[in-house]
Design a protein around this motif. Structure first.
Motif, PDB file in Angstrom:
ATOM      1  N   UNK A 115       0.860  -1.183   0.000  1.00 49.55           N
ATOM      2  CA  UNK A 115       0.000   0.000   0.000  1.00 49.55           C
ATOM      3  C   UNK A 115       0.897   1.234   0.000  1.00 49.55           C
ATOM      4  N   UNK A 116       0.348   2.348  -0.489  1.00 52.92           N
ATOM      5  CA  UNK A 116       1.139   3.574  -0.500  1.00 52.92           C
ATOM      6  C   UNK A 116       2.395   3.422  -1.341  1.00 52.92           C
ATOM      7  N   UNK A 117       2.238   2.808  -2.525  1.00 54.87           N
ATOM      8  CA  UNK A 117       3.388   2.583  -3.420  1.00 54.87           C
ATOM      9  C   UNK A 117       4.113   3.912  -3.651  1.00 54.87           C
TER      10      UNK A 117
ATOM     11  N   UNK B 202      -7.497  -4.807   1.082  1.00 56.26           N
ATOM     12  CA  UNK B 202      -7.697  -6.256   1.260  1.00 56.26           C
ATOM     13  C   UNK B 202      -7.918  -7.010  -0.048  1.00 56.26           C
ATOM     14  N   UNK B 203      -8.331  -6.329  -1.101  1.00 58.25           N
ATOM     15  CA  UNK B 203      -8.741  -7.080  -2.300  1.00 58.25           C
ATOM     16  C   UNK B 203      -7.539  -7.461  -3.165  1.00 58.25           C
ATOM     17  N   UNK B 204      -7.743  -8.487  -3.967  1.00 52.83           N
ATOM     18  CA  UNK B 204      -6.658  -9.069  -4.763  1.00 52.83           C
ATOM     19  C   UNK B 204      -6.356  -8.224  -5.992  1.00 52.83           C
ATOM     20  N   UNK B 205      -5.665  -7.138  -5.787  1.00 56.13           N
ATOM     21  CA  UNK B 205      -5.157  -6.325  -6.898  1.00 56.13           C
ATOM     22  C   UNK B 205      -3.680  -6.150  -6.620  1.00 56.13           C
ATOM     23  N   UNK B 206      -2.845  -6.480  -7.607  1.00 53.54           N
ATOM     24  CA  UNK B 206      -1.417  -6.502  -7.297  1.00 53.54           C
ATOM     25  C   UNK B 206      -0.815  -5.114  -7.141  1.00 53.54           C
ATOM     26  N   UNK B 207      -1.420  -4.076  -7.715  1.00 53.36           N
ATOM     27  CA  UNK B 207      -0.733  -2.792  -7.685  1.00 53.36           C
ATOM     28  C   UNK B 207      -1.540  -1.659  -7.039  1.00 53.36           C
ATOM     29  N   UNK B 208      -2.861  -1.774  -6.993  1.00 55.25           N
ATOM     30  CA  UNK B 208      -3.665  -0.571  -6.727  1.00 55.25           C
ATOM     31  C   UNK B 208      -4.050  -0.373  -5.264  1.00 55.25           C
ATOM     32  N   UNK B 209      -3.106  -0.524  -4.346  1.00 55.55           N
ATOM     33  CA  UNK B 209      -3.485  -0.372  -2.940  1.00 55.55           C
ATOM     34  C   UNK B 209      -3.177   1.045  -2.460  1.00 55.55           C
ATOM     35  N   UNK B 210      -4.185   1.889  -2.509  1.00 55.34           N
ATOM     36  CA  UNK B 210      -4.001   3.277  -2.051  1.00 55.34           C
ATOM     37  C   UNK B 210      -5.339   3.828  -1.594  1.00 55.34           C
ATOM     38  N   UNK B 211      -5.272   4.930  -0.829  1.00 55.32           N
ATOM     39  CA  UNK B 211      -6.503   5.606  -0.432  1.00 55.32           C
ATOM     40  C   UNK B 211      -7.243   6.107  -1.665  1.00 55.32           C
TER      41      UNK B 211
END
Ligand SMILES: Cc1cc2nc3c(=O)[nH]c(=O)nc-3n(C[C@H](O)[C@H](O)[C@H](O)COP(=O)(O)OP(=O)(O)OC[C@H]3O[C@@H](n4cnc5c(N)ncnc54)[C@H](O)[C@@H]3O)c2cc1C
Length: 459
Positions: A223-225, A362-371
Protein backbone atom coordinates in the motif's frame (compact mmCIF):
# COMPACT_ATOMS: atom_id res chain seq x y z
CA UNK A 1 9.29 21.31 12.13
CA UNK A 2 10.01 23.42 9.04
CA UNK A 3 7.96 26.55 8.72
CA UNK A 4 6.89 26.26 5.11
CA UNK A 5 3.21 27.00 5.49
CA UNK A 6 3.36 30.27 3.63
CA UNK A 7 1.49 29.95 0.40
CA UNK A 8 1.15 32.79 -2.07
CA UNK A 9 -2.09 33.83 -3.76
CA UNK A 10 -1.20 32.23 -7.07
CA UNK A 11 -0.50 28.85 -5.41
CA UNK A 12 -3.70 29.15 -3.33
CA UNK A 13 -5.82 29.74 -6.44
CA UNK A 14 -4.16 26.83 -8.22
CA UNK A 15 -4.77 24.62 -5.21
CA UNK A 16 -8.44 25.52 -5.01
CA UNK A 17 -8.80 24.75 -8.69
CA UNK A 18 -6.96 21.50 -8.08
CA UNK A 19 -9.30 20.63 -5.21
CA UNK A 20 -12.44 21.19 -7.19
CA UNK A 21 -10.85 19.26 -10.02
CA UNK A 22 -10.27 16.30 -7.72
CA UNK A 23 -13.89 16.11 -6.66
CA UNK A 24 -15.05 16.68 -10.21
CA UNK A 25 -12.77 14.00 -11.57
CA UNK A 26 -14.12 11.39 -9.18
CA UNK A 27 -17.67 12.09 -10.23
CA UNK A 28 -16.55 12.18 -13.82
CA UNK A 29 -14.89 8.80 -13.40
CA UNK A 30 -18.18 7.30 -12.32
CA UNK A 31 -20.48 8.98 -14.80
CA UNK A 32 -18.16 8.24 -17.70
CA UNK A 33 -18.48 4.57 -16.90
CA UNK A 34 -22.22 4.62 -17.43
CA UNK A 35 -21.85 6.55 -20.66
CA UNK A 36 -19.20 4.17 -21.89
CA UNK A 37 -21.34 1.19 -21.05
CA UNK A 38 -24.36 2.84 -22.66
CA UNK A 39 -26.29 3.19 -19.38
CA UNK A 40 -29.30 5.52 -19.43
CA UNK A 41 -28.70 7.00 -15.96
CA UNK A 42 -25.77 8.87 -14.54
CA UNK A 43 -25.85 6.48 -11.61
CA UNK A 44 -28.04 3.68 -10.38
CA UNK A 45 -30.87 5.17 -8.33
CA UNK A 46 -30.78 4.36 -4.64
CA UNK A 47 -32.55 1.17 -3.62
CA UNK A 48 -35.29 1.69 -1.02
CA UNK A 49 -35.40 -1.98 -0.09
CA UNK A 50 -34.72 -3.08 3.46
CA UNK A 51 -31.53 -5.11 3.90
CA UNK A 52 -29.03 -5.86 6.64
CA UNK A 53 -25.68 -4.58 5.40
CA UNK A 54 -22.57 -5.30 7.44
CA UNK A 55 -19.23 -3.56 6.81
CA UNK A 56 -16.12 -5.27 8.22
CA UNK A 57 -13.34 -2.73 8.91
CA UNK A 58 -13.52 1.00 9.63
CA UNK A 59 -10.39 2.43 8.02
CA UNK A 60 -10.31 4.51 4.84
CA UNK A 61 -12.26 2.04 2.71
CA UNK A 62 -14.74 0.98 5.43
CA UNK A 63 -15.72 4.54 6.30
CA UNK A 64 -16.05 5.48 2.61
CA UNK A 65 -18.20 2.35 2.17
CA UNK A 66 -20.44 3.41 5.09
CA UNK A 67 -21.00 6.89 3.64
CA UNK A 68 -21.69 5.61 0.16
CA UNK A 69 -23.82 2.63 1.19
CA UNK A 70 -25.97 4.93 3.32
CA UNK A 71 -26.80 6.82 0.11
CA UNK A 72 -27.19 3.70 -2.02
CA UNK A 73 -29.62 2.09 0.42
CA UNK A 74 -31.42 4.64 2.63
CA UNK A 75 -33.67 2.02 4.24
CA UNK A 76 -30.96 -0.52 4.94
CA UNK A 77 -29.83 -1.37 8.46
CA UNK A 78 -26.09 -0.71 8.24
CA UNK A 79 -23.63 -2.01 10.84
CA UNK A 80 -19.91 -1.30 10.75
CA UNK A 81 -17.58 -3.49 12.79
CA UNK A 82 -14.18 -2.03 13.64
CA UNK A 83 -12.26 -1.67 16.91
CA UNK A 84 -10.44 1.62 16.32
CA UNK A 85 -11.58 4.74 18.20
CA UNK A 86 -8.87 6.78 16.43
CA UNK A 87 -8.53 7.02 12.69
CA UNK A 88 -5.04 7.41 11.26
CA UNK A 89 -4.26 9.33 8.06
CA UNK A 90 -1.54 6.94 6.90
CA UNK A 91 -0.03 9.03 4.04
CA UNK A 92 0.98 11.56 6.71
CA UNK A 93 3.68 9.12 7.93
CA UNK A 94 6.00 10.24 5.14
CA UNK A 95 5.94 13.88 6.22
CA UNK A 96 5.90 12.99 9.92
CA UNK A 97 9.14 11.00 9.50
CA UNK A 98 10.83 14.07 8.02
CA UNK A 99 9.60 16.34 10.84
CA UNK A 100 7.14 18.09 8.52
CA UNK A 101 3.80 17.03 10.02
CA UNK A 102 2.55 16.80 13.58
CA UNK A 103 0.87 13.74 15.08
CA UNK A 104 -2.33 15.70 15.70
CA UNK A 105 -2.62 16.43 11.97
CA UNK A 106 -2.71 12.68 11.28
CA UNK A 107 -5.54 11.55 13.54
CA UNK A 108 -9.27 12.09 14.10
CA UNK A 109 -11.90 10.37 16.21
CA UNK A 110 -13.42 7.50 14.19
CA UNK A 111 -16.86 8.42 15.58
CA UNK A 112 -16.68 11.80 13.82
CA UNK A 113 -16.98 10.12 10.40
CA UNK A 114 -20.10 8.03 10.90
CA UNK A 115 -23.05 8.92 8.71
CA UNK A 116 -26.51 9.00 10.37
CA UNK A 117 -28.09 5.69 11.19
CA UNK A 118 -25.01 3.55 10.91
CA UNK A 119 -24.48 1.33 13.95
CA UNK A 120 -20.87 0.98 15.05
CA UNK A 121 -19.84 -2.21 16.81
CA UNK A 122 -16.51 -1.35 18.34
CA UNK A 123 -14.91 -4.77 18.24
CA UNK A 124 -13.06 -7.17 15.97
CA UNK A 125 -14.34 -9.47 13.29
CA UNK A 126 -13.02 -12.96 14.05
CA UNK A 127 -14.28 -15.05 11.15
CA UNK A 128 -16.54 -15.45 8.13
CA UNK A 129 -19.32 -17.92 7.45
CA UNK A 130 -20.35 -17.00 3.91
CA UNK A 131 -22.34 -20.22 3.37
CA UNK A 132 -24.77 -19.11 6.11
CA UNK A 133 -24.49 -15.32 5.54
CA UNK A 134 -23.00 -14.73 8.97
CA UNK A 135 -19.96 -12.93 10.26
CA UNK A 136 -18.25 -13.85 13.51
CA UNK A 137 -17.29 -11.17 16.01
CA UNK A 138 -15.26 -10.94 19.19
CA UNK A 139 -18.08 -9.85 21.52
CA UNK A 140 -21.40 -10.00 19.66
CA UNK A 141 -21.12 -13.57 18.39
CA UNK A 142 -22.42 -14.46 14.94
CA UNK A 143 -24.21 -11.69 13.08
CA UNK A 144 -26.44 -12.36 10.06
CA UNK A 145 -26.30 -10.16 6.96
CA UNK A 146 -27.93 -9.81 3.57
CA UNK A 147 -24.94 -7.97 2.11
CA UNK A 148 -21.38 -8.00 3.47
CA UNK A 149 -18.71 -5.44 2.57
CA UNK A 150 -15.15 -6.37 3.56
CA UNK A 151 -12.67 -3.51 4.07
CA UNK A 152 -10.16 -4.93 6.54
CA UNK A 153 -6.99 -3.43 5.04
CA UNK A 154 -3.76 -5.42 5.14
CA UNK A 155 -1.17 -6.76 7.58
CA UNK A 156 2.61 -6.40 7.71
CA UNK A 157 4.98 -9.34 7.76
CA UNK A 158 8.33 -7.96 8.99
CA UNK A 159 9.12 -11.47 10.24
CA UNK A 160 9.39 -12.74 6.64
CA UNK A 161 12.81 -11.05 6.60
CA UNK A 162 15.27 -13.23 8.52
CA UNK A 163 16.56 -11.57 11.69
CA UNK A 164 13.91 -8.87 11.57
CA UNK A 165 10.87 -8.06 13.67
CA UNK A 166 8.92 -4.87 14.16
CA UNK A 167 10.36 -4.23 17.66
CA UNK A 168 13.76 -3.50 16.04
CA UNK A 169 12.48 -0.38 14.28
CA UNK A 170 14.02 2.77 15.70
CA UNK A 171 17.10 0.84 16.91
CA UNK A 172 20.46 0.13 15.27
CA UNK A 173 19.73 2.40 12.30
CA UNK A 174 16.52 0.57 11.26
CA UNK A 175 13.71 2.76 9.97
CA UNK A 176 10.25 1.92 8.65
CA UNK A 177 7.59 4.56 8.22
CA UNK A 178 5.06 1.80 7.56
CA UNK A 179 4.96 0.50 11.13
CA UNK A 180 1.59 1.60 12.44
CA UNK A 181 -1.42 0.19 14.20
CA UNK A 182 -4.66 0.98 12.44
CA UNK A 183 -6.54 -0.62 15.35
CA UNK A 184 -4.90 1.72 17.90
CA UNK A 185 -4.62 4.60 15.41
CA UNK A 186 -0.89 5.05 16.09
CA UNK A 187 2.02 5.67 13.73
CA UNK A 188 5.08 4.43 15.65
CA UNK A 189 7.12 3.89 12.49
CA UNK A 190 6.91 7.54 11.52
CA UNK A 191 7.89 8.65 15.04
CA UNK A 192 10.82 6.27 15.35
CA UNK A 193 12.06 6.92 11.81
CA UNK A 194 11.81 10.66 12.44
CA UNK A 195 13.99 10.31 15.55
CA UNK A 196 16.61 8.34 13.58
CA UNK A 197 16.49 10.95 10.83
CA UNK A 198 17.49 13.58 13.41
CA UNK A 199 20.47 11.37 14.28
CA UNK A 200 21.28 10.94 10.57
CA UNK A 201 21.31 14.73 10.14
CA UNK A 202 23.84 15.04 12.97
CA UNK A 203 25.93 12.11 11.63
CA UNK A 204 26.17 13.55 8.14
CA UNK A 205 27.84 16.67 9.47
CA UNK A 206 30.50 14.80 11.45
CA UNK A 207 30.97 11.67 9.27
CA UNK A 208 34.47 11.08 7.90
CA UNK A 209 33.16 8.75 5.16
CA UNK A 210 29.83 8.72 3.31
CA UNK A 211 26.85 7.35 5.24
CA UNK A 212 25.49 4.19 3.56
CA UNK A 213 21.71 4.27 3.56
CA UNK A 214 19.58 1.46 2.13
CA UNK A 215 15.91 1.64 1.15
CA UNK A 216 14.38 -1.80 0.58
CA UNK A 217 11.07 -2.74 -1.06
CA UNK A 218 9.39 -6.15 -0.67
CA UNK A 219 8.24 -8.56 -3.36
CA UNK A 220 4.59 -8.42 -2.27
CA UNK A 221 1.93 -5.90 -3.25
CA UNK A 222 2.30 -2.77 -1.08
CA UNK A 223 0.00 0.00 0.00
CA UNK A 224 1.14 3.57 -0.50
CA UNK A 225 3.39 2.58 -3.42
CA UNK A 226 6.19 5.09 -3.90
CA UNK A 227 6.43 6.00 -0.20
CA UNK A 228 9.85 4.37 0.28
CA UNK A 229 11.23 6.05 -2.82
CA UNK A 230 9.67 9.36 -1.72
CA UNK A 231 11.26 9.15 1.70
CA UNK A 232 14.65 8.38 0.17
CA UNK A 233 14.57 11.37 -2.19
CA UNK A 234 13.24 13.66 0.54
CA UNK A 235 15.91 12.58 3.04
CA UNK A 236 18.56 12.81 0.33
CA UNK A 237 17.62 16.40 -0.44
CA UNK A 238 17.45 17.39 3.21
CA UNK A 239 20.74 15.65 4.09
CA UNK A 240 22.56 17.13 1.11
CA UNK A 241 21.60 20.56 2.35
CA UNK A 242 23.33 19.66 5.63
CA UNK A 243 26.42 17.82 4.46
CA UNK A 244 26.75 17.95 0.67
CA UNK A 245 26.25 15.02 -1.74
CA UNK A 246 29.66 13.46 -0.98
CA UNK A 247 28.53 12.58 2.54
CA UNK A 248 25.68 10.19 1.69
CA UNK A 249 25.29 7.09 -0.49
CA UNK A 250 21.78 5.77 -1.02
CA UNK A 251 20.89 2.37 -2.47
CA UNK A 252 17.30 1.72 -3.47
CA UNK A 253 16.67 -2.03 -3.49
CA UNK A 254 13.65 -3.26 -5.39
CA UNK A 255 12.60 -6.74 -6.57
CA UNK A 256 11.01 -5.13 -9.62
CA UNK A 257 12.56 -4.13 -12.93
CA UNK A 258 10.98 -0.69 -12.62
CA UNK A 259 10.64 2.09 -10.07
CA UNK A 260 6.90 2.42 -10.63
CA UNK A 261 4.54 -0.01 -12.32
CA UNK A 262 3.34 2.39 -15.02
CA UNK A 263 5.82 2.70 -17.88
CA UNK A 264 5.56 6.45 -18.60
CA UNK A 265 5.90 7.42 -14.94
CA UNK A 266 8.67 4.88 -14.52
CA UNK A 267 10.55 6.45 -17.41
CA UNK A 268 10.14 9.98 -16.02
CA UNK A 269 11.18 8.89 -12.53
CA UNK A 270 14.16 6.95 -13.84
CA UNK A 271 15.48 10.10 -15.49
CA UNK A 272 15.12 12.08 -12.25
CA UNK A 273 16.76 9.44 -10.07
CA UNK A 274 19.71 9.11 -12.51
CA UNK A 275 20.53 12.76 -11.93
CA UNK A 276 21.35 12.11 -8.26
CA UNK A 277 25.01 10.99 -8.21
CA UNK A 278 24.66 9.59 -4.69
CA UNK A 279 21.81 7.19 -5.57
CA UNK A 280 22.21 3.68 -6.92
CA UNK A 281 19.21 1.52 -7.81
CA UNK A 282 19.53 -2.22 -7.33
CA UNK A 283 16.75 -3.75 -9.43
CA UNK A 284 15.59 -7.40 -9.09
CA UNK A 285 16.91 -7.64 -5.53
CA UNK A 286 15.11 -7.96 -2.24
CA UNK A 287 16.07 -7.82 1.39
CA UNK A 288 16.08 -11.35 2.83
CA UNK A 289 18.10 -10.95 6.05
CA UNK A 290 19.10 -8.24 8.49
CA UNK A 291 22.01 -8.59 10.88
CA UNK A 292 21.20 -5.65 13.12
CA UNK A 293 24.24 -6.01 15.40
CA UNK A 294 26.68 -6.03 12.47
CA UNK A 295 24.55 -3.57 10.44
CA UNK A 296 24.60 -5.87 7.41
CA UNK A 297 21.81 -6.59 4.96
CA UNK A 298 21.54 -9.69 2.80
CA UNK A 299 20.06 -8.95 -0.59
CA UNK A 300 18.87 -11.77 -2.82
CA UNK A 301 18.36 -11.98 -6.56
CA UNK A 302 17.35 -15.43 -7.80
CA UNK A 303 19.91 -17.78 -6.24
CA UNK A 304 22.56 -15.06 -5.83
CA UNK A 305 23.01 -13.19 -2.55
CA UNK A 306 25.12 -10.18 -1.67
CA UNK A 307 25.87 -8.64 1.70
CA UNK A 308 25.79 -4.91 2.10
CA UNK A 309 26.92 -2.92 5.12
CA UNK A 310 24.75 0.01 6.08
CA UNK A 311 24.58 2.86 8.55
CA UNK A 312 20.82 3.18 8.17
CA UNK A 313 18.24 0.98 6.47
CA UNK A 314 14.60 1.74 5.66
CA UNK A 315 12.34 -1.28 5.29
CA UNK A 316 9.01 -1.37 3.50
CA UNK A 317 7.60 -4.58 4.99
CA UNK A 318 6.18 -7.50 3.00
CA UNK A 319 2.39 -7.23 3.12
CA UNK A 320 -0.47 -9.71 3.09
CA UNK A 321 -4.15 -9.88 3.96
CA UNK A 322 -4.99 -10.38 7.66
CA UNK A 323 -4.96 -14.03 8.70
CA UNK A 324 -8.73 -14.13 9.18
CA UNK A 325 -9.12 -13.27 5.48
CA UNK A 326 -6.21 -15.43 4.30
CA UNK A 327 -7.60 -18.49 6.02
CA UNK A 328 -11.21 -17.93 4.99
CA UNK A 329 -13.35 -18.99 2.04
CA UNK A 330 -13.16 -15.39 0.82
CA UNK A 331 -9.47 -15.61 -0.12
CA UNK A 332 -7.87 -16.42 -3.46
CA UNK A 333 -6.78 -20.06 -3.09
CA UNK A 334 -3.68 -20.11 -5.26
CA UNK A 335 -1.31 -18.14 -7.49
CA UNK A 336 0.38 -14.78 -6.98
CA UNK A 337 -2.71 -13.24 -5.34
CA UNK A 338 -3.11 -16.11 -2.87
CA UNK A 339 -4.61 -15.00 0.44
CA UNK A 340 -6.03 -11.65 -0.75
CA UNK A 341 -9.81 -11.30 -1.03
CA UNK A 342 -11.10 -12.82 -4.24
CA UNK A 343 -13.25 -10.15 -5.88
CA UNK A 344 -13.96 -9.39 -9.50
CA UNK A 345 -11.55 -6.44 -9.95
CA UNK A 346 -14.17 -4.54 -11.95
CA UNK A 347 -17.43 -4.96 -10.02
CA UNK A 348 -15.71 -5.53 -6.62
CA UNK A 349 -18.16 -8.38 -6.02
CA UNK A 350 -16.80 -11.63 -4.59
CA UNK A 351 -16.27 -14.21 -7.32
CA UNK A 352 -18.10 -16.98 -5.43
CA UNK A 353 -20.50 -15.15 -3.08
CA UNK A 354 -22.82 -12.72 -4.85
CA UNK A 355 -23.81 -10.82 -1.70
CA UNK A 356 -20.23 -10.06 -0.65
CA UNK A 357 -18.21 -7.07 -1.86
CA UNK A 358 -14.71 -5.89 -1.02
CA UNK A 359 -12.72 -2.71 -1.36
CA UNK A 360 -9.47 -1.14 -0.20
CA UNK A 361 -6.17 -2.85 0.51
CA UNK A 362 -7.70 -6.26 1.26
CA UNK A 363 -8.74 -7.08 -2.30
CA UNK A 364 -6.66 -9.07 -4.76
CA UNK A 365 -5.16 -6.33 -6.90
CA UNK A 366 -1.42 -6.50 -7.30
CA UNK A 367 -0.73 -2.79 -7.69
CA UNK A 368 -3.66 -0.57 -6.73
CA UNK A 369 -3.48 -0.37 -2.94
CA UNK A 370 -4.00 3.28 -2.05
CA UNK A 371 -6.50 5.61 -0.43
CA UNK A 372 -7.08 7.03 -3.91
CA UNK A 373 -7.96 3.55 -5.18
CA UNK A 374 -10.39 3.09 -2.26
CA UNK A 375 -11.97 6.44 -3.12
CA UNK A 376 -12.64 5.38 -6.73
CA UNK A 377 -13.78 1.93 -5.62
CA UNK A 378 -16.25 3.58 -3.20
CA UNK A 379 -18.03 5.30 -6.10
CA UNK A 380 -18.40 2.00 -7.93
CA UNK A 381 -19.53 0.27 -4.74
CA UNK A 382 -22.32 2.80 -4.19
CA UNK A 383 -23.88 2.04 -7.56
CA UNK A 384 -23.30 -1.67 -7.42
CA UNK A 385 -24.82 -2.08 -3.95
CA UNK A 386 -27.97 -0.27 -5.12
CA UNK A 387 -28.06 -2.42 -8.26
CA UNK A 388 -27.44 -5.64 -6.31
CA UNK A 389 -30.29 -4.89 -3.87
CA UNK A 390 -32.62 -4.36 -6.82
CA UNK A 391 -31.40 -7.55 -8.50
CA UNK A 392 -30.05 -5.53 -11.43
CA UNK A 393 -26.92 -6.17 -13.44
CA UNK A 394 -23.84 -4.43 -12.00
CA UNK A 395 -23.06 -1.88 -14.68
CA UNK A 396 -20.42 0.27 -13.01
CA UNK A 397 -16.90 -0.99 -13.17
CA UNK A 398 -13.73 0.04 -11.40
CA UNK A 399 -11.05 0.96 -13.91
CA UNK A 400 -8.12 0.20 -11.62
CA UNK A 401 -7.31 3.82 -10.77
CA UNK A 402 -4.56 4.29 -8.23
CA UNK A 403 -2.26 7.06 -7.13
CA UNK A 404 1.39 6.94 -6.09
CA UNK A 405 2.59 10.47 -5.35
CA UNK A 406 6.40 10.51 -5.43
CA UNK A 407 8.36 13.21 -3.63
CA UNK A 408 11.31 13.88 -5.94
CA UNK A 409 12.93 16.55 -3.74
CA UNK A 410 11.95 18.73 -0.81
CA UNK A 411 8.93 20.75 -2.06
CA UNK A 412 8.45 18.73 -5.29
CA UNK A 413 6.02 15.90 -6.01
CA UNK A 414 5.28 13.88 -9.15
CA UNK A 415 1.59 12.99 -8.97
CA UNK A 416 1.58 9.55 -10.55
CA UNK A 417 -2.04 8.57 -11.22
CA UNK A 418 -2.69 5.55 -13.41
CA UNK A 419 -4.84 2.50 -13.99
CA UNK A 420 -4.34 -1.00 -15.32
CA UNK A 421 -3.55 0.22 -18.80
CA UNK A 422 -2.39 3.81 -18.79
CA UNK A 423 -1.79 7.08 -17.00
CA UNK A 424 -4.99 8.61 -15.62
CA UNK A 425 -4.24 12.17 -14.53
CA UNK A 426 -6.93 14.11 -12.69
CA UNK A 427 -5.59 17.51 -13.72
CA UNK A 428 -4.84 19.16 -17.04
CA UNK A 429 -1.13 19.52 -16.37
CA UNK A 430 1.78 17.45 -17.65
CA UNK A 431 1.71 14.61 -15.08
CA UNK A 432 5.40 13.72 -15.47
CA UNK A 433 6.68 17.04 -14.16
CA UNK A 434 7.26 17.17 -10.42
CA UNK A 435 5.58 20.30 -9.11
CA UNK A 436 5.49 22.43 -6.03
CA UNK A 437 1.73 22.49 -6.49
CA UNK A 438 1.50 18.72 -5.88
CA UNK A 439 3.69 19.10 -2.81
CA UNK A 440 1.18 21.58 -1.42
CA UNK A 441 -1.64 19.27 -2.45
CA UNK A 442 -0.10 16.28 -0.67
CA UNK A 443 1.16 18.07 2.40
CA UNK A 444 -1.70 20.54 3.07
CA UNK A 445 -4.75 20.06 0.89
CA UNK A 446 -5.05 16.27 0.95
CA UNK A 447 -5.07 15.81 4.77
CA UNK A 448 -7.90 18.35 4.93
CA UNK A 449 -9.77 16.89 1.94
CA UNK A 450 -9.28 13.36 3.28
CA UNK A 451 -10.91 14.07 6.64
CA UNK A 452 -13.59 16.47 5.38
CA UNK A 453 -14.55 15.15 1.94
CA UNK A 454 -13.15 11.73 1.10
CA UNK A 455 -14.09 10.10 4.42
CA UNK A 456 -17.62 11.45 4.01
CA UNK A 457 -18.00 9.99 0.54
CA UNK A 458 -18.02 13.49 -0.97
CA UNK A 459 -15.13 13.07 -3.38
C1 LIG B 1 3.32 5.14 4.78
C2 LIG B 1 2.08 5.14 3.93
C3 LIG B 1 1.92 6.09 2.92
C4 LIG B 1 0.78 6.09 2.14
N1 LIG B 1 0.64 7.05 1.17
C5 LIG B 1 -0.50 7.11 0.43
C6 LIG B 1 -0.72 8.16 -0.49
O1 LIG B 1 0.11 9.06 -0.64
N2 LIG B 1 -1.87 8.17 -1.21
C7 LIG B 1 -2.82 7.20 -1.04
O2 LIG B 1 -3.86 7.26 -1.71
N3 LIG B 1 -2.64 6.18 -0.17
C8 LIG B 1 -1.53 6.11 0.58
N4 LIG B 1 -1.34 5.11 1.50
C9 LIG B 1 -2.26 3.96 1.50
C10 LIG B 1 -3.59 4.19 2.21
O3 LIG B 1 -3.40 4.70 3.51
C11 LIG B 1 -4.32 2.87 2.25
O4 LIG B 1 -4.34 2.31 0.96
C12 LIG B 1 -5.74 3.02 2.74
O5 LIG B 1 -5.73 3.47 4.08
C13 LIG B 1 -6.48 1.69 2.62
O6 LIG B 1 -7.67 1.71 3.33
P1 LIG B 1 -8.26 0.35 3.94
O7 LIG B 1 -9.55 0.74 4.59
O8 LIG B 1 -8.26 -0.71 2.95
O9 LIG B 1 -7.24 -0.07 5.08
P2 LIG B 1 -7.00 0.70 6.46
O10 LIG B 1 -7.23 2.15 6.29
O11 LIG B 1 -5.67 0.25 6.94
O12 LIG B 1 -8.15 0.18 7.42
C14 LIG B 1 -8.27 -1.15 7.88
C15 LIG B 1 -9.27 -1.11 9.01
O13 LIG B 1 -9.60 -2.45 9.40
C16 LIG B 1 -9.70 -2.48 10.83
N5 LIG B 1 -9.46 -3.84 11.28
C17 LIG B 1 -8.31 -4.54 11.29
N6 LIG B 1 -8.53 -5.77 11.77
C18 LIG B 1 -9.85 -5.85 12.04
C19 LIG B 1 -10.70 -6.89 12.53
N7 LIG B 1 -10.24 -8.11 12.85
N8 LIG B 1 -12.02 -6.61 12.66
C20 LIG B 1 -12.53 -5.38 12.33
N9 LIG B 1 -11.76 -4.39 11.88
C21 LIG B 1 -10.45 -4.63 11.72
C22 LIG B 1 -8.64 -1.50 11.31
O14 LIG B 1 -8.94 -1.05 12.62
C23 LIG B 1 -8.77 -0.39 10.28
O15 LIG B 1 -9.75 0.53 10.70
C24 LIG B 1 -0.23 5.11 2.35
C25 LIG B 1 -0.08 4.16 3.37
C26 LIG B 1 1.06 4.18 4.16
C27 LIG B 1 1.20 3.17 5.28
Amino acid sequence: MRKDRKIDRREALKLMAAGSGLAASSLHAATNKSELKGGAHLSHPASHKYARIVIAGGGTAGIIAAARTRRAAPNAEITLISPNTTHLYQPGALFRAAGLMSQSEMVRETASFFPDNVTWLQEKVTGFDPEHNRIETEKSGKLPYDVLIVALGCAYDYGAIEGMDSSMIGKEGILSIYLNDTVKGTAEGAELSGALFEKMKADVVTASKPLEILFCEPDTPVKGKGSGLSLMLLYLDMLQKKGGDKKVRFTYVTPDEVLLDEKMFNHALGKIVKKYPSVEVLYRHRLTKVDAAAKKATLTSGDQTIEKAYDYIHITPPMQAHRLVRESALAVGDGPQKGWMDVDPKTLRHRSYENIFGLGDVIALDYAKSGGAAQHQGIILQDNIAAALEGDRLRYTYDGYTVAPVVTAYGKVMLAEYNREKVQPTFFLDPYTPRKLWWWLQRYFMPWAYFNLLMRGMM
